[in-house]
Write an enzyme that holds these catalytic residues in place. Structure first.
Site: not given
Length: 142
Positions: A49-51, A56
């Site tokens: 979810g990041h990203f 990252v």
């Protein structure tokens, strides 16, 4: 040099998967400093979810990894064995670069002050010799 593998780290600090963010300690001196490493894989849960389009490592997790290195330094002292080091503050934090899959992050935290159960660590995370995060971390031992 005092090297610690993952099992030895787990004997000093209470963190466990998925929140143990240090893979090994290259060197440390109880109450003084610790230098550890996090080998970042695309399989890290946070990358989902990041990203998704540009993975990252979250900056707050890098700061946490630095705090865990500091916890190894402070909790490896005989007087602190079995205790927990809690965050007391984060000051002068600067994010200067990204951490991405494939990076080997060097985590160095030096204890610069300690009075009773409260102390301060000067922390630097770097990749390939370049600083990506720096901060002054305050801790409380409980």
């Amino acid at each position: 040099m005092n090297h610690l593998d993952i099992n030895q780290i787990k004997q000093i600090i209470p963190h466990r998967h998925p929140f143990l963010l240090i893979d090994y300690i290259e060197d440390y001196e109880p109450g003084q400093y610790a230098v550890g490493y996090k080998c970042v894989s695309y399989r890290e849960e946070f990358f989902a979810g990041h990203f998704p389009q540009e993975p990252v490592m979250p900056g707050v997790l890098t700061v946490e990894a630095l705090a865990q290195a500091g916890a190894v330094a402070i909790l490896s002292m005989e007087a602190n064995k079995g205790k927990i080091a809690y965050f007391g503050g984060i000051n002068k934090c600067k994010f200067k670069g990204k951490i991405v899959p494939g990076d080997k992050v060097r985590l160095e935290t030096k204890i610069i002050k300690q009075k009773g159960p409260v102390g301060v660590g000067e922390a630097i995370a770097s990749v390939d010799g370049k600083t990506v995060v720096s901060a002054e971390l305050t801790f409380m031992i409980g």
